[in-house]
Design an enzyme around this catalytic site. Structure first.
Site, PDB file in Angstrom:
ATOM      1  N   THR A   1       0.825  -1.212   0.000  1.00  0.00           N
ATOM      2  CA  THR A   1       0.000   0.000   0.000  1.00  0.00           C
ATOM      3  C   THR A   1       0.858   1.262   0.000  1.00  0.00           C
TER       4      THR A   1
ATOM      5  N   GLY B   1       2.648  -3.029   8.307  1.00  0.00           N
ATOM      6  CA  GLY B   1       2.897  -3.318   9.714  1.00  0.00           C
ATOM      7  C   GLY B   1       4.382  -3.539   9.961  1.00  0.00           C
TER       8      GLY B   1
ATOM      9  N   GLU C   1      -6.212  -5.883   3.931  1.00  0.00           N
ATOM     10  CA  GLU C   1      -6.353  -7.121   3.147  1.00  0.00           C
ATOM     11  C   GLU C   1      -7.485  -7.020   2.150  1.00  0.00           C
TER      12      GLU C   1
HETATM   13  C1  LIG Z   1      -4.819 -18.256  12.794  1.00  0.00           C
HETATM   14  C2  LIG Z   1      -5.201 -16.852  12.374  1.00  0.00           C
HETATM   15  C3  LIG Z   1      -5.983 -16.269  13.472  1.00  0.00           C
HETATM   16  C4  LIG Z   1      -6.123 -14.989  13.570  1.00  0.00           C
HETATM   17  C5  LIG Z   1      -5.494 -14.089  12.554  1.00  0.00           C
HETATM   18  C6  LIG Z   1      -6.065 -12.755  12.624  1.00  0.00           C
HETATM   19  C7  LIG Z   1      -6.029 -11.950  11.566  1.00  0.00           C
HETATM   20  C8  LIG Z   1      -5.588 -12.347  10.217  1.00  0.00           C
HETATM   21  C9  LIG Z   1      -4.135 -12.271   9.982  1.00  0.00           C
HETATM   22  C10 LIG Z   1      -3.477 -11.181   9.559  1.00  0.00           C
HETATM   23  C11 LIG Z   1      -4.025  -9.847   9.628  1.00  0.00           C
HETATM   24  C12 LIG Z   1      -2.972  -8.992  10.196  1.00  0.00           C
HETATM   25  C13 LIG Z   1      -2.363  -8.075   9.459  1.00  0.00           C
HETATM   26  C14 LIG Z   1      -2.790  -7.757   8.069  1.00  0.00           C
HETATM   27  C15 LIG Z   1      -2.045  -6.519   7.687  1.00  0.00           C
HETATM   28  C16 LIG Z   1      -2.640  -5.953   6.444  1.00  0.00           C
HETATM   29  C17 LIG Z   1      -2.004  -6.151   5.281  1.00  0.00           C
HETATM   30  C18 LIG Z   1      -2.541  -5.536   4.072  1.00  0.00           C
HETATM   31  O1  LIG Z   1      -3.524  -4.840   4.071  1.00  0.00           O
HETATM   32  S1  LIG Z   1      -1.682  -5.941   2.656  1.00  0.00           S
HETATM   33  C19 LIG Z   1      -2.460  -4.978   1.398  1.00  0.00           C
HETATM   34  C20 LIG Z   1      -3.841  -5.494   1.069  1.00  0.00           C
HETATM   35  N1  LIG Z   1      -4.321  -4.854  -0.108  1.00  0.00           N
HETATM   36  C21 LIG Z   1      -5.320  -5.345  -0.844  1.00  0.00           C
HETATM   37  O2  LIG Z   1      -5.969  -6.317  -0.502  1.00  0.00           O
HETATM   38  C22 LIG Z   1      -5.576  -4.618  -2.151  1.00  0.00           C
HETATM   39  C23 LIG Z   1      -6.972  -4.872  -2.656  1.00  0.00           C
HETATM   40  N2  LIG Z   1      -7.022  -4.686  -4.105  1.00  0.00           N
HETATM   41  C24 LIG Z   1      -6.938  -5.767  -4.952  1.00  0.00           C
HETATM   42  O3  LIG Z   1      -6.807  -6.900  -4.560  1.00  0.00           O
HETATM   43  C25 LIG Z   1      -7.044  -5.471  -6.440  1.00  0.00           C
HETATM   44  O4  LIG Z   1      -6.655  -4.157  -6.707  1.00  0.00           O
HETATM   45  C26 LIG Z   1      -8.503  -5.636  -6.928  1.00  0.00           C
HETATM   46  C27 LIG Z   1      -8.847  -7.089  -6.831  1.00  0.00           C
HETATM   47  C28 LIG Z   1      -9.442  -4.813  -6.110  1.00  0.00           C
HETATM   48  C29 LIG Z   1      -8.621  -5.153  -8.347  1.00  0.00           C
HETATM   49  O5  LIG Z   1      -7.716  -5.889  -9.120  1.00  0.00           O
HETATM   50  P1  LIG Z   1      -7.400  -5.361 -10.593  1.00  0.00           P
HETATM   51  O6  LIG Z   1      -6.418  -6.276 -11.205  1.00  0.00           O
HETATM   52  O7  LIG Z   1      -7.076  -3.919 -10.551  1.00  0.00           O
HETATM   53  O8  LIG Z   1      -8.730  -5.378 -11.362  1.00  0.00           O
HETATM   54  P2  LIG Z   1      -9.818  -6.438 -11.653  1.00  0.00           P
HETATM   55  O9  LIG Z   1     -10.894  -6.294 -10.626  1.00  0.00           O
HETATM   56  O10 LIG Z   1     -10.139  -6.222 -13.078  1.00  0.00           O
HETATM   57  O11 LIG Z   1      -9.143  -7.887 -11.481  1.00  0.00           O
HETATM   58  C30 LIG Z   1      -8.542  -8.459 -12.612  1.00  0.00           C
HETATM   59  C31 LIG Z   1      -8.759  -9.949 -12.519  1.00  0.00           C
HETATM   60  O12 LIG Z   1      -7.971 -10.447 -11.444  1.00  0.00           O
HETATM   61  C32 LIG Z   1      -8.788 -11.214 -10.585  1.00  0.00           C
HETATM   62  N3  LIG Z   1      -8.234 -11.131  -9.236  1.00  0.00           N
HETATM   63  C33 LIG Z   1      -8.072 -10.023  -8.497  1.00  0.00           C
HETATM   64  N4  LIG Z   1      -7.517 -10.344  -7.313  1.00  0.00           N
HETATM   65  C34 LIG Z   1      -7.315 -11.683  -7.328  1.00  0.00           C
HETATM   66  C35 LIG Z   1      -6.771 -12.616  -6.390  1.00  0.00           C
HETATM   67  N5  LIG Z   1      -6.338 -12.225  -5.182  1.00  0.00           N
HETATM   68  N6  LIG Z   1      -6.711 -13.909  -6.728  1.00  0.00           N
HETATM   69  C36 LIG Z   1      -7.176 -14.303  -7.945  1.00  0.00           C
HETATM   70  N7  LIG Z   1      -7.716 -13.489  -8.893  1.00  0.00           N
HETATM   71  C37 LIG Z   1      -7.770 -12.188  -8.555  1.00  0.00           C
HETATM   72  C38 LIG Z   1     -10.145 -10.598 -10.706  1.00  0.00           C
HETATM   73  O13 LIG Z   1     -11.140 -11.501 -10.269  1.00  0.00           O
HETATM   74  C39 LIG Z   1     -10.199 -10.337 -12.187  1.00  0.00           C
HETATM   75  O14 LIG Z   1     -10.450 -11.559 -12.841  1.00  0.00           O
HETATM   76  P3  LIG Z   1     -11.368 -11.581 -14.145  1.00  0.00           P
HETATM   77  O15 LIG Z   1     -10.704 -10.640 -15.100  1.00  0.00           O
HETATM   78  O16 LIG Z   1     -12.723 -11.108 -13.722  1.00  0.00           O
HETATM   79  O17 LIG Z   1     -11.344 -13.017 -14.564  1.00  0.00           O
HETATM   80  C1  LIG Z   2      -4.170  -1.479  10.602  1.00  0.00           C
HETATM   81  C2  LIG Z   2      -3.757  -1.551   9.163  1.00  0.00           C
HETATM   82  C3  LIG Z   2      -2.708  -2.370   8.784  1.00  0.00           C
HETATM   83  C4  LIG Z   2      -2.302  -2.413   7.455  1.00  0.00           C
HETATM   84  N1  LIG Z   2      -1.227  -3.192   7.114  1.00  0.00           N
HETATM   85  C5  LIG Z   2      -0.796  -3.190   5.837  1.00  0.00           C
HETATM   86  C6  LIG Z   2       0.347  -3.955   5.472  1.00  0.00           C
HETATM   87  O1  LIG Z   2       0.951  -4.624   6.312  1.00  0.00           O
HETATM   88  N2  LIG Z   2       0.779  -3.908   4.180  1.00  0.00           N
HETATM   89  C7  LIG Z   2       0.130  -3.173   3.223  1.00  0.00           C
HETATM   90  O2  LIG Z   2       0.559  -3.159   2.075  1.00  0.00           O
HETATM   91  N3  LIG Z   2      -0.990  -2.457   3.535  1.00  0.00           N
HETATM   92  C8  LIG Z   2      -1.461  -2.453   4.808  1.00  0.00           C
HETATM   93  N4  LIG Z   2      -2.583  -1.738   5.137  1.00  0.00           N
HETATM   94  C9  LIG Z   2      -3.253  -0.925   4.114  1.00  0.00           C
HETATM   95  C10 LIG Z   2      -4.547  -1.560   3.664  1.00  0.00           C
HETATM   96  O3  LIG Z   2      -4.283  -2.678   2.865  1.00  0.00           O
HETATM   97  C11 LIG Z   2      -5.359  -0.532   2.876  1.00  0.00           C
HETATM   98  O4  LIG Z   2      -5.746   0.479   3.763  1.00  0.00           O
HETATM   99  C12 LIG Z   2      -6.587  -1.198   2.257  1.00  0.00           C
HETATM  100  O5  LIG Z   2      -6.182  -2.003   1.173  1.00  0.00           O
HETATM  101  C13 LIG Z   2      -7.625  -0.187   1.772  1.00  0.00           C
HETATM  102  O6  LIG Z   2      -7.071   0.680   0.807  1.00  0.00           O
HETATM  103  P1  LIG Z   2      -7.151   2.261   1.043  1.00  0.00           P
HETATM  104  O7  LIG Z   2      -6.718   2.549   2.410  1.00  0.00           O
HETATM  105  O8  LIG Z   2      -6.474   2.911  -0.097  1.00  0.00           O
HETATM  106  O9  LIG Z   2      -8.713   2.596   0.966  1.00  0.00           O
HETATM  107  P2  LIG Z   2      -9.492   3.071  -0.336  1.00  0.00           P
HETATM  108  O10 LIG Z   2      -9.419   2.076  -1.410  1.00  0.00           O
HETATM  109  O11 LIG Z   2      -9.108   4.474  -0.639  1.00  0.00           O
HETATM  110  O12 LIG Z   2     -11.002   2.996   0.247  1.00  0.00           O
HETATM  111  C14 LIG Z   2     -11.701   4.160   0.644  1.00  0.00           C
HETATM  112  C15 LIG Z   2     -13.147   3.981   0.214  1.00  0.00           C
HETATM  113  O13 LIG Z   2     -13.196   3.914  -1.223  1.00  0.00           O
HETATM  114  C16 LIG Z   2     -14.028   2.848  -1.621  1.00  0.00           C
HETATM  115  N5  LIG Z   2     -13.574   2.266  -2.891  1.00  0.00           N
HETATM  116  C17 LIG Z   2     -12.299   2.109  -3.297  1.00  0.00           C
HETATM  117  N6  LIG Z   2     -12.256   1.492  -4.495  1.00  0.00           N
HETATM  118  C18 LIG Z   2     -13.552   1.245  -4.841  1.00  0.00           C
HETATM  119  C19 LIG Z   2     -14.184   0.620  -5.962  1.00  0.00           C
HETATM  120  N7  LIG Z   2     -13.465   0.109  -6.972  1.00  0.00           N
HETATM  121  N8  LIG Z   2     -15.535   0.525  -5.959  1.00  0.00           N
HETATM  122  C20 LIG Z   2     -16.257   1.013  -4.926  1.00  0.00           C
HETATM  123  N9  LIG Z   2     -15.728   1.624  -3.852  1.00  0.00           N
HETATM  124  C21 LIG Z   2     -14.392   1.741  -3.808  1.00  0.00           C
HETATM  125  C22 LIG Z   2     -13.874   1.821  -0.507  1.00  0.00           C
HETATM  126  O14 LIG Z   2     -15.018   0.951  -0.480  1.00  0.00           O
HETATM  127  C23 LIG Z   2     -13.803   2.697   0.735  1.00  0.00           C
HETATM  128  O15 LIG Z   2     -15.116   2.959   1.190  1.00  0.00           O
HETATM  129  C24 LIG Z   2      -3.004  -1.656   6.478  1.00  0.00           C
HETATM  130  C25 LIG Z   2      -4.075  -0.846   6.849  1.00  0.00           C
HETATM  131  C26 LIG Z   2      -4.461  -0.791   8.184  1.00  0.00           C
HETATM  132  C27 LIG Z   2      -5.622   0.090   8.565  1.00  0.00           C
END
Ligand SMILES: CC/C=C\C/C=C\C/C=C\C/C=C\CC/C=C/C(=O)SCCNC(=O)CCNC(=O)[C@H](O)C(C)(C)COP(=O)(O)OP(=O)(O)OC[C@H]1O[C@@H](n2cnc3c(N)ncnc32)[C@H](O)[C@@H]1OP(=O)(O)O
Ligand SMILES: Cc1cc2nc3c(=O)[nH]c(=O)nc-3n(C[C@H](O)[C@H](O)[C@H](O)COP(=O)(O)OP(=O)(O)OC[C@H]3O[C@@H](n4cnc5c(N)ncnc54)[C@H](O)[C@@H]3O)c2cc1C
Length: 556
Positions: A34, A73, A316
């Site tokens: 991110t 994180g 996530e």
């Molecule tokens: C034992 C455990 C107990 C307790 C645990 C407790 C908690 C859990 C553990 C951990 C939690 C702790 C810490 C977490 C810290 C946080 C980390 C983070 O946040 S990391 C960053 C996370 N960020 C995201 O998730 C980003 C989200 N965005 C996306 O994934 C993509 O941008 C999005 C899918 C929204 C859009 O993709 P994009 O390619 O731009 O476009 P499109 O929608 O057209 O997708 C194209 C094509 O790809 C397919 N696809 C997308 N994602 C996936 C995937 N992951 N796998 C497979 N396929 C995927 C999508 O379906 C599309 O396919 P088609 O073209 O329709 O066929």
């Molecule tokens: C506690 C914490 C830990 C994290 N840890 C990590 C980490 O370890 N590694 C890492 O890489 N990231 C990490 N992140 C970041 C996290 O993955 C992002 O915050 C998350 O993916 C959401 O993206 P954003 O913050 O840009 O929100 P945005 O995407 O800007 O979302 C804002 C609003 O826009 C809306 N929106 C966005 N796109 C669309 C769409 N296509 N259609 C409709 N609505 C839409 C959403 O629904 C939401 O309401 C962490 C975040 C937090 C809060």
């Protein structure tokens, strides 16, 4: 996330190089994806990695303020390394987002390396001890072999080989979404434990003059708040087991270059992560508020539990975005079904004609039969998915492109994905209990939980069932009453059902949820440790309150 990414995206040589360092805690890593400007839209990430064939290195840069990595994180102060997701450029062409291992800090003095600026992003709502950080890269060079090359490669001369599926790079996120389903189950189980144990200890109000104050757990309204959530914690326990099984099976297939179920896994994990974290997030607050004033104390454990859990709805994959991902796949499945294709297991119901099976209003239907009610969940999900899918088709017929039509129908698409997830959860809960080897007494108690989960799930979404004539209004009322009728039966075993989660007091971190129920003495003891109680008269008195009071007393 650092280690799972290395385990899933490294070549065998890279695994041998990096993983022992991780397992022995010789390096600490984070997952840096991110950026300030992008979290959801991965294809919009701006960090760049340009390949230099002369030195066989990648040059990493944060070209804009919005490209600074933000949130990962432990990035700010702890991590020595990171998996950095960056736009790969080689031989003048961009090949999209790829993962790179980047050392951030010296292993000698932990100082940031040249071209690396890292720090903490500042205080957050929760996760206080976690140094979520920022990372700014300036012409930082890493060896070619630091690009994780299991699925795609850059050869020494800069030739790029693309992956079998571009989305394989997203694999770690899918894995963590599956973990978050487990995290939701655990968090809701903790909150249920605290609230139900406290509700068995707390006595309040005199129902009739002279009668002892009843346990608040005896109030039907308290039971109605807590027991459906207790049942949900059990439901999510069984769902996370099923989800992990599906994940493991599909991941094994992927490792054998069979990518046929990758979309189904993405859709299911996205929908369940969003559904379970949303429900749990709301449920934590219901549990806190059910404990009255003491629920608002840090001593209850609820403030930290909520502050640390609530970002599960955001990280996530932000929940709305993930529900849209799930819905996008469901729409695709409706099209596939209409063209005669066979649909995979978790979505096969979309090719069934469920519309004629149950028209609402017919009398004599057994509304307490769980198998029958699960068929109604199926019909609700199928109706919503087909309705949303038809809206997309009408948008396209009206001249929109697919993206425009999906966006225009997105509110209904989210509802459809929620209904699909809800059906999967209810069905899995009921089916899991059938397979459980347990005494008849235990089966009976768990059946009560599954029943209240299924009944209350319909009661809370009765509009969905009535609008589509799946249930008549009077049938919906009957099911709502069936849920209420179960509450006193669940009351009998409620404390045992939370004790069964076996959270140690040190893990639960709650004076209200103590196993021994000795709440008041320990609340008073806890309060003595408040920093404000270090002195009888707080130092601020002499600076502010004292002068104020004395000044005003002199006016009397
Ligand atoms: C034992 C455990 C107990 C307790 C645990 C407790 C908690 C859990 C553990 C951990 C939690 C702790 C810490 C977490 C810290 C946080 C980390 C983070 O946040 S990391 C960053 C996370 N960020 C995201 O998730 C980003 C989200 N965005 C996306 O994934 C993509 O941008 C999005 C899918 C929204 C859009 O993709 P994009 O390619 O731009 O476009 P499109 O929608 O057209 O997708 C194209 C094509 O790809 C397919 N696809 C997308 N994602 C996936 C995937 N992951 N796998 C497979 N396929 C995927 C999508 O379906 C599309 O396919 P088609 O073209 O329709 O066929
Ligand atoms: C506690 C914490 C830990 C994290 N840890 C990590 C980490 O370890 N590694 C890492 O890489 N990231 C990490 N992140 C970041 C996290 O993955 C992002 O915050 C998350 O993916 C959401 O993206 P954003 O913050 O840009 O929100 P945005 O995407 O800007 O979302 C804002 C609003 O826009 C809306 N929106 C966005 N796109 C669309 C769409 N296509 N259609 C409709 N609505 C839409 C959403 O629904 C939401 O309401 C962490 C975040 C937090 C809060």
């Amino acid at each position: 996330m650092f280690i799972p990414t290395l385990e899933r995206q490294c070549t065998s040589e890279q695994r041998e190089k990096f993983l022992p360092l991780c397992y022995d805690y010789r390096i600490i890593g984070t997952y840096a994806q991110t950026e300030l400007g992008h979290g959801t839209f991965l294809r919009g990430l701006e960090t760049t990695a340009h390949y230099d064939p002369n030195t066989q290195e990648f040059i990493l840069n944060s070209p804009t303020i919005s490209s600074i990595k933000w949130w990962p994180g432990a990035l700010g102060k702890t991590s020595t390394h990171a998996v950095v997701l960056a736009q790969l450029y080689t031989l003048g062409k961009c090949h999209g987002i790829h993962p790179f291992v980047v050392q951030l800090r010296s292993l000698d003095d932990h100082k940031p390396l040249r071209g690396i600026t890292v720090g903490d992003i500042g205080p957050k709502m929760g996760f206080g001890p976690n140094d979520n950080g920022y990372l700014k890269l300036h012409k930082h060079r890493i060896p070619r072999t630091n690009m994780l090359m299991k699925y795609s490669q850059v050869s020494p001369d800069g030739t790029y080989t693309k992956p079998p599926r571009s989305t394989l790079t997203y694999g770690t996120m899918t894995f963590v979404r599956v973990l978050i389903v487990h995290g939701s189950a655990i968090a809701l189980a903790k909150a249920s434990t605290i609230a139900i144990r406290y509700s068995a200890v707390r006595r309040q109000s005199e129902l009739r003059p002279g009668e002892p104050e009843p346990q608040i757990l005896s109030y039907p309204t308290q039971q109605h708040k807590l027991f459906p959530l207790l049942a949900t914690a059990y439901a999510f326990h069984f769902v996370q087991l099923a989800m992990m099984k599906i994940y493991t099976d599909v991941n094994d297939q992927i490792n054998n270059s069979n990518f046929s179920r990758i979309q189904e896994l993405h859709a299911l994990s996205s929908g369940l992560k969003a559904f379970t974290s949303w429900v749990t997030n709301a449920g934590l607050e219901v549990c806190r508020m059910s404990c009255g004033g003491h629920g608002y104390s840090q001593a209850s454990g609820f403030p930290r539990l909520y502050a640390d859990f609530t970002p599960s709805c955001t990280y996530e994959g932000e929940n709305t975005v993930l529900m849209l991902q799930s819905a996008r796949y469901l729409v695709k499945c409706v099209r596939d079904a209409r063209s005669g294709k066979t649909l995979p297991g978790t979505v096969s119901y979309l090719s069934e004609d469920v519309s004629a099976v149950h028209s609402g209003g017919s009398s004599g239907r057994d509304l307490s039969n769980l198998d029958f009610l699960i068929s109604l969940y199926k019909q609700r999900a199928s109706n919503q998915v087909h309705f949303a899918s038809d809206k997309v088709d009408r948008g396209i017929s009206a001249g929109m492109d697919l993206v425009g039509a999906l966006n225009s129908a997105s509110v209904h698409l989210v509802s459809a994905a929620k209904a699909h997830s809800h059906y999967f959860i209810a069905k899995t809960f009921v089916e899991s209990l059938k397979l459980l080897k347990a005494s008849s007494e235990l089966q009976n108690v768990l059946h009560q939980l599954a029943s209240v989960y299924v009944f209350e799930g319909i009661a809370q979404s009765s509009g969905d069932f009535i609008e589509d004539y799946i249930l008549s209004g009077s049938e919906a009322k009957t099911i709502r009453q069936l849920a209420v009728d179960l509450l006193p039966l669940i009351r009998v075993n409620a404390v045992s059902l939370v004790d069964a989660f076996s959270f140690r007091d040190e893990v639960l971190q709650s004076v209200l949820g103590r196993y021994d129920g000795n709440v008041y003495e320990n609340l008073f003891k806890w309060a003595q440790n408040s920093p404000l109680n270090k002195t009888d008269v707080h130092p601020s008195y002499h600076k502010y309150l004292g002068p104020l009071l004395k000044r005003n007393q002199s006016k009397l």
